[in-house]
Design a protein around this motif. Structure first.
Motif, PDB file in Angstrom:
ATOM      1  N   THR A  64       0.805  -1.203   0.128  1.00 20.21           N
ATOM      2  CA  THR A  64       0.187  -0.095  -0.134  1.00 20.21           C
ATOM      3  C   THR A  64       0.801   1.425   0.039  1.00 20.21           C
ATOM      4  O   THR A  64       0.305   2.084  -0.344  1.00 20.21           O
ATOM      5  N   SER A  65       2.210   1.144   0.320  1.00 22.63           N
ATOM      6  CA  SER A  65       2.930   2.402   0.312  1.00 22.63           C
ATOM      7  C   SER A  65       4.417   1.919   0.561  1.00 22.63           C
ATOM      8  O   SER A  65       4.951   0.869   1.196  1.00 22.63           O
ATOM      9  N   PRO A  66       5.312   2.415  -0.537  1.00 20.53           N
ATOM     10  CA  PRO A  66       5.079   3.485  -1.605  1.00 20.53           C
ATOM     11  C   PRO A  66       3.919   2.674  -2.857  1.00 20.53           C
ATOM     12  O   PRO A  66       3.968   1.485  -2.890  1.00 20.53           O
ATOM     13  N   ALA A  67       3.179   3.740  -3.344  1.00 24.40           N
ATOM     14  CA  ALA A  67       2.260   3.130  -4.364  1.00 24.40           C
ATOM     15  C   ALA A  67       3.105   2.478  -5.413  1.00 24.40           C
ATOM     16  O   ALA A  67       4.220   2.753  -5.554  1.00 24.40           O
ATOM     17  N   ALA A  68       2.367   1.572  -5.987  1.00 28.84           N
ATOM     18  CA  ALA A  68       3.102   0.969  -7.166  1.00 28.84           C
ATOM     19  C   ALA A  68       3.370   1.953  -8.267  1.00 28.84           C
ATOM     20  O   ALA A  68       2.947   3.024  -8.725  1.00 28.84           O
ATOM     21  N   ASP A  69       4.779   1.971  -8.629  1.00 29.26           N
ATOM     22  CA  ASP A  69       5.385   2.622  -9.804  1.00 29.26           C
ATOM     23  C   ASP A  69       5.392   3.956  -9.130  1.00 29.26           C
ATOM     24  O   ASP A  69       5.737   4.962 -10.143  1.00 29.26           O
ATOM     25  N   ALA A  70       5.604   4.376  -8.067  1.00 30.76           N
ATOM     26  CA  ALA A  70       5.663   5.868  -7.547  1.00 30.76           C
ATOM     27  C   ALA A  70       7.020   6.309  -7.676  1.00 30.76           C
ATOM     28  O   ALA A  70       7.978   5.610  -7.627  1.00 30.76           O
ATOM     29  N   LYS A  71       6.978   7.787  -7.912  1.00 31.14           N
ATOM     30  CA  LYS A  71       8.207   8.372  -8.141  1.00 31.14           C
ATOM     31  C   LYS A  71       8.520   9.324  -6.986  1.00 31.14           C
ATOM     32  O   LYS A  71       7.546   9.670  -6.229  1.00 31.14           O
ATOM     33  N   ASP A  72       9.691   9.937  -6.965  1.00 34.04           N
ATOM     34  CA  ASP A  72      10.234  10.834  -5.956  1.00 34.04           C
ATOM     35  C   ASP A  72       9.815  10.439  -4.350  1.00 34.04           C
ATOM     36  O   ASP A  72       9.161  11.043  -3.858  1.00 34.04           O
ATOM     37  N   VAL A  73       9.665   9.225  -4.058  1.00 39.25           N
ATOM     38  CA  VAL A  73       9.418   8.595  -2.779  1.00 39.25           C
ATOM     39  C   VAL A  73      10.504   8.978  -1.940  1.00 39.25           C
ATOM     40  O   VAL A  73      11.843   8.885  -2.032  1.00 39.25           O
ATOM     41  N   PRO A  74      10.272   9.562  -0.604  1.00 39.95           N
ATOM     42  CA  PRO A  74      11.491   9.733   0.431  1.00 39.95           C
ATOM     43  C   PRO A  74      12.420   8.583   0.582  1.00 39.95           C
ATOM     44  O   PRO A  74      11.733   7.647   0.754  1.00 39.95           O
ATOM     45  N   ALA A  75      13.765   9.014   0.930  1.00 41.66           N
ATOM     46  CA  ALA A  75      14.481   7.952   0.980  1.00 41.66           C
ATOM     47  C   ALA A  75      14.429   7.254   2.549  1.00 41.66           C
ATOM     48  O   ALA A  75      14.930   6.207   2.703  1.00 41.66           O
ATOM     49  N   SER A  76      13.653   7.868   3.299  1.00 41.51           N
ATOM     50  CA  SER A  76      13.332   7.280   4.482  1.00 41.51           C
ATOM     51  C   SER A  76      12.042   6.289   4.539  1.00 41.51           C
ATOM     52  O   SER A  76      11.570   5.771   5.537  1.00 41.51           O
ATOM     53  N   THR A  77      11.520   6.003   3.303  1.00 43.94           N
ATOM     54  CA  THR A  77      10.430   5.253   3.395  1.00 43.94           C
ATOM     55  C   THR A  77      10.382   3.979   3.894  1.00 43.94           C
ATOM     56  O   THR A  77      11.518   3.478   3.874  1.00 43.94           O
ATOM     57  N   ALA A  78       9.100   3.665   4.671  1.00 45.87           N
ATOM     58  CA  ALA A  78       8.974   2.062   4.895  1.00 45.87           C
ATOM     59  C   ALA A  78       7.997   1.363   3.817  1.00 45.87           C
ATOM     60  O   ALA A  78       7.620   2.134   2.953  1.00 45.87           O
ATOM     61  N   ILE A  79       8.118   0.067   4.011  1.00 50.61           N
ATOM     62  CA  ILE A  79       7.185  -0.612   3.158  1.00 50.61           C
ATOM     63  C   ILE A  79       5.817  -1.049   4.009  1.00 50.61           C
ATOM     64  O   ILE A  79       5.793  -1.478   4.948  1.00 50.61           O
ATOM     65  N   ALA A  80       4.466  -0.631   3.361  1.00 47.48           N
ATOM     66  CA  ALA A  80       3.507  -0.852   4.155  1.00 47.48           C
ATOM     67  C   ALA A  80       2.617  -1.847   3.278  1.00 47.48           C
ATOM     68  O   ALA A  80       2.495  -1.753   1.953  1.00 47.48           O
ATOM     69  N   PHE A  81       1.865  -2.968   3.964  1.00 48.66           N
ATOM     70  CA  PHE A  81       1.495  -3.702   2.956  1.00 48.66           C
ATOM     71  C   PHE A  81      -0.044  -4.176   3.699  1.00 48.66           C
ATOM     72  O   PHE A  81      -0.031  -4.324   5.057  1.00 48.66           O
ATOM     73  N   THR A  82      -0.964  -4.704   3.077  1.00 50.78           N
ATOM     74  CA  THR A  82      -2.083  -5.503   3.606  1.00 50.78           C
ATOM     75  C   THR A  82      -2.097  -6.886   3.117  1.00 50.78           C
ATOM     76  O   THR A  82      -1.302  -7.484   2.269  1.00 50.78           O
ATOM     77  N   MET A  83      -2.600  -7.809   4.139  1.00 49.27           N
ATOM     78  CA  MET A  83      -2.623  -9.244   3.729  1.00 49.27           C
ATOM     79  C   MET A  83      -4.113  -9.613   3.489  1.00 49.27           C
ATOM     80  O   MET A  83      -5.052  -9.285   4.216  1.00 49.27           O
ATOM     81  N   ASP A  84      -4.443 -10.517   2.718  1.00 53.26           N
ATOM     82  CA  ASP A  84      -5.516 -11.120   2.281  1.00 53.26           C
ATOM     83  C   ASP A  84      -5.429 -12.722   2.388  1.00 53.26           C
ATOM     84  O   ASP A  84      -4.670 -13.423   1.516  1.00 53.26           O
TER      85      ASP A  84
END
Length: 411
Positions: A64-84
């Motif tokens: 869910t974050s960063p969005a797929a193919d996102a640009k200009d993502v902060p270098a501090s980004t975390a990877i957030a996701f959901t589970m189904d």
């Protein structure tokens, strides 16, 4: 402090992944080493997105974050996701060149944080492996590109340097090269990690827009090993500014050395590791310049110095005097120090300008015993210590202290 604002869309985009990273107030991980000196660190599919079979109920993870193919993502980004309909997720992050990035799954089980700032202007691919409810493995991927290196950066620094040994009252002190806007402080605080061995409950407390302290609920246990990490490299800090770098520091707590001064008896009681080892006669501030009652810690130590108050508007308070064994307690100029001129009245009469006077012999003895961060409590004087006049973290109750956190305390 001037007002800092940002557009709702910018705020929403940042909160989308920041809020999912760390939910707790207490930080429990730190690692590595940066500086040895004490100085002043939307879910979409397609085009590199999720890869899932269409047959049966959906199983697996969705980034869910960063969005797929996102640009200009902060270098501090975390990877957030959901589970189904899946469990046991593992996250892999690789650059376009195939270099793997180390990181840690967060306690919420729905986010993963790289161990440090990512490279600027670099494409990355996230792969999440999990086990579907049918027992079969699932794999999903998503890609993004980090922003170019920013021109506006904020220096983040630790007062303590790597390897220092400090007293049981020593707060961890972090300073920022510019003011952190109010609505960014929670994001920043979530990237300040503390790990202590043995583990002790603690919290961050903002003393100003440019400084934040950390203290445990009670004094540090003697011998505690502390590692703290300021994972601020590439972290948005408002008005287009970003954290310059990550900082890692390891320190150790020395023996418990606590001093208690009572104006009624005009004596200092010294306790080391829970046992009284010395009782010392003192002279405190006279009525016109009283010593402050409260809990302080030693800020700095000077074997020899000169107290110079010749610019005081009151002629009666002007003096220039050489001092031995000076240990600062407040910014306003209260010290523990040797005062041979008052040895005849120590234990009986207050004659100082607010300092804790001891004999030359006791001044030397104390100076040889103490460390920065050792605690002293003064009581029953005419004046109360003002919070902020020194490292007054212990002059507040725990209930008062947690109010200074940018993240609600749920302890």
């Amino acid at each position: 402090m001037r007002s800092h604002r940002r557009t709702p869309s910018r705020k929403a985009a940042w909160r989308a992944f920041s809020a999912a990273v760390l939910a707790g107030v207490l930080a429990l991980t730190a690692c590595g080493n940066d500086s040895p000196a004490a100085s002043w660190n939307d879910g979409k599919n397609g085009g590199g997105g999720q890869q899932q079979e269409d047959s049966g109920p959906k199983q697996g993870a969705t980034v869910t974050s960063p969005a797929a193919d996102a640009k200009d993502v902060p270098a501090s980004t975390a990877i957030a996701f959901t589970m189904d309909n899946a469990s046991n997720p593992t996250v892999e992050l690789k650059s376009a060149g195939g270099e793997a990035v180390e990181g840690t799954m967060q306690e919420d089980g729905k986010s993963w944080l790289p161990s440090g700032a990512l490279e600027y202007g670099t494409a990355y691919t996230v792969t999440i492996n999990a086990t579907g409810s049918d027992g079969k493995p699932t794999t999903s991927t998503s890609s993004f590109t980090t922003m170019a290196k920013p021109s506006k950066v904020v220096r983040v620094s630790s007062f303590l340097g790597d390897g220092q040994v400090v007293g049981v009252g020593m707060p961890l002190i972090v300073r920022f090269g510019r003011e952190v806007p109010q609505d960014y402080r929670d994001d920043v605080q979530r990237r300040l990690f503390v790990q202590s061995t043995p583990q002790q409950e603690g919290i961050w407390h903002w003393t100003s827009p440019t400084e934040v302290h950390y203290r445990p609920k009670t004094y540090w246990q003697a011998g505690t090993k502390i590692s703290y990490k300021l994972q601020t490299g590439g972290l948005p800090m408002g008005d287009g500014y970003y954290g310059r770098a990550d900082v890692n520091v390891d320190v150790k707590i020395g023996p418990s050395f606590v001093m208690s001064v009572d104006n009624k008896t005009k004596k200092m009681t010294v306790t080391k590791d829970g046992k009284v080892i010395k009782t010392i006669p003192v002279s405190l501030g006279k009525k016109s310049t009283p010593s402050a009652s409260g809990t302080m810690v030693i800020i700095e130590k000077q074997r020899k110095t000169v107290f110079d108050t010749m610019d005081d508007p009151n002629p009666a308070n002007r003096y220039r005097t050489p001092i031995d064994y000076a240990q600062r307690l407040t910014w306003s100029g209260q010290f523990i120090h040797a005062a041979p001129w008052s040895e005849g009245v120590q234990g009986r009469t207050n004659v100082s300008h607010g300092c804790v006077n001891v004999s030359m012999a006791m001044g030397a003895w104390l100076f040889g015993q103490t460390r920065i961060g050792d605690v002293i409590t003064v009581k029953n004087t005419e004046e109360k210590l003002q919070n902020g006049n020194g490292w007054t973290d212990w002059n507040m109750s725990w209930e008062q202290y947690v109010k200074g956190s940018a993240i609600p305390y749920n302890g």
